[in-house]
Design a protein around this motif. Structure first.
Motif, PDB file in Angstrom:
ATOM      1  N   PRO A 190      40.139  28.973  35.742  1.00 41.58           N
ATOM      2  CA  PRO A 190      40.550  29.600  34.479  1.00 41.58           C
ATOM      3  C   PRO A 190      40.673  28.628  33.311  1.00 41.58           C
ATOM      4  N   GLN A 224      36.627  27.294  32.976  1.00 44.33           N
ATOM      5  CA  GLN A 224      35.712  28.432  32.843  1.00 44.33           C
ATOM      6  C   GLN A 224      34.355  28.212  33.502  1.00 44.33           C
ATOM      7  N   PHE A 284      32.326  34.313  38.472  1.00 47.37           N
ATOM      8  CA  PHE A 284      33.239  35.333  37.960  1.00 47.37           C
ATOM      9  C   PHE A 284      32.953  36.640  38.708  1.00 47.37           C
ATOM     10  N   CYS A 293      35.303  41.700  36.153  1.00 47.19           N
ATOM     11  CA  CYS A 293      36.439  40.869  35.741  1.00 47.19           C
ATOM     12  C   CYS A 293      36.520  40.715  34.223  1.00 47.19           C
ATOM     13  N   GLU A 294      35.482  41.145  33.497  1.00 44.16           N
ATOM     14  CA  GLU A 294      35.426  40.932  32.047  1.00 44.16           C
ATOM     15  C   GLU A 294      35.293  42.255  31.318  1.00 44.16           C
ATOM     16  N   LYS A 331      36.270  47.489  32.557  1.00 47.18           N
ATOM     17  CA  LYS A 331      35.584  46.226  32.843  1.00 47.18           C
ATOM     18  C   LYS A 331      34.082  46.469  33.017  1.00 47.18           C
ATOM     19  N   LEU A 372      38.223  34.374  24.002  1.00 48.75           N
ATOM     20  CA  LEU A 372      38.375  34.435  25.461  1.00 48.75           C
ATOM     21  C   LEU A 372      39.594  35.265  25.849  1.00 48.75           C
ATOM     22  N   LEU A 379      39.329  36.755  29.739  1.00 52.88           N
ATOM     23  CA  LEU A 379      38.961  35.613  30.568  1.00 52.88           C
ATOM     24  C   LEU A 379      39.959  34.462  30.456  1.00 52.88           C
ATOM     25  N   LYS A 380      40.933  34.588  29.566  1.00 50.63           N
ATOM     26  CA  LYS A 380      41.936  33.534  29.389  1.00 50.63           C
ATOM     27  C   LYS A 380      43.260  34.186  29.039  1.00 50.63           C
TER      28      LYS A 380
END
Length: 281
Positions: free
Chosen positions: A64, A67, A71, A75-76, A84, A274, A279-280
């Motif tokens: 994480p 990056q 993935f 997940c995004e 997602k 992000l 993702l963050k």
């Protein structure tokens, strides 16, 4: 807008001028007669298809903080969306983790695409209006020199299952974060860009094409002269839904400390985006 996205001979004398015009008016341009080896691209798709279909991928789950790595599926999400995306992917950085059972072909492809991307940034440096160039804290081609953030994303969109009930698609409508994205031909159709009127326009996946689009960072450092055009990847229908889709966009990023505008450095804009896409934290 569809008529304004130029399809440009990479080796023509006025390619740079046409490229900048297309990017300015649409945020997209299409190049042919370039140096990228299509056989290399299909070899990468085949090899990484095996990787995504194996359990070995879970040994490379992304860090994480840095990056890099694998993935997992769904997940995004795109900025502003809850559902997602229907994809899994691998972040390949020059310095990052790399699967032991994968050949170096993906690295070779990355370097070939980066070389083209560097030339495209030089085209923008040369052919942008002076009032736009004066906004750049340094030439774009210098912003990416030795940047550890340049990224190849190897994306696998699995065959579609019939139980998707939350409205998810392969890639929801989004703009890219970086300066420019260089996208070799995908293994299937599905990419669409949004016109100024809100209509969705199909982008074909001709094997000989490179699709280029500008991102948020180029929009920011050009004072909005180059748009970060919204695009998406829609779900296939019929027989096509039984097949996976592979693609390998290369996202070309400045170094973290590069000043984009009075508001952002490259790192501060990246971190903001992000977080927006999940993702963050």
């Amino acid at each position: 807008m569809s008529s304004k996205v130029k399809t440009i001979d990479f080796k023509s004398d006025n390619a740079g001028i046409q490229f900048v015009e297309s990017l300015c008016h649409t945020g997209f341009a299409i190049l042919y007669n370039h140096s990228l080896d299509y056989n290399l691209l299909t070899s990468v798709y085949d090899e990484w298809g095996n990787f995504f279909n194996s359990d070995a991928k879970h040994s490379y789950t992304f860090n994480p903080d840095t990056q890099d790595g694998y993935f997992p599926y769904r997940c995004e999400n795109a900025k502003g969306y809850i559902a997602k995306d229907l994809k899994e992917f691998y972040h390949l950085y020059e310095w990052g983790k790399y699967p032991e059972n994968i050949s170096t072909k993906a690295r070779l492809l990355y370097h070939e695409i980066m070389a083209i991307g560097h030339e495209l940034l030089e085209w923008i440096d040369i052919n942008s209006p002076q009032k736009v160039k004066s906004k750049f804290s340094m030439p774009l081609s210098k912003m990416i020199a030795n940047s550890p953030m340049n990224l190849m994303r190897i994306i696998h969109y699995p065959p579609l299952k019939s139980n998707i009930t939350d409205g998810a698609i392969r890639a929801s409508a989004h703009g890219d974060i970086n300066l420019i994205t260089v996208l070799p031909a995908s293994s299937q159709m599905g990419l669409q860009l949004q016109s100024e009127s809100g209509d969705w326009i199909d982008i074909k996946c001709d094997p000989n094409w490179l699709v280029i689009n500008s991102g948020d960072m180029l929009k920011e450092c050009s004072g909005g002269y180059y748009p970060s055009t919204i695009h998406r990847v829609i779900n296939p229908k019929g027989e096509s839904a039984n097949f996976p889709r592979f693609t390998t966009p290369v996202f070309i990023h400045p170094r973290d400390e590069v000043i984009l505008s009075d508001k952002y450095t490259a790192r501060s804009l990246l971190d903001e985006r992000l977080k927006e896409i999940g993702l963050k934290s």
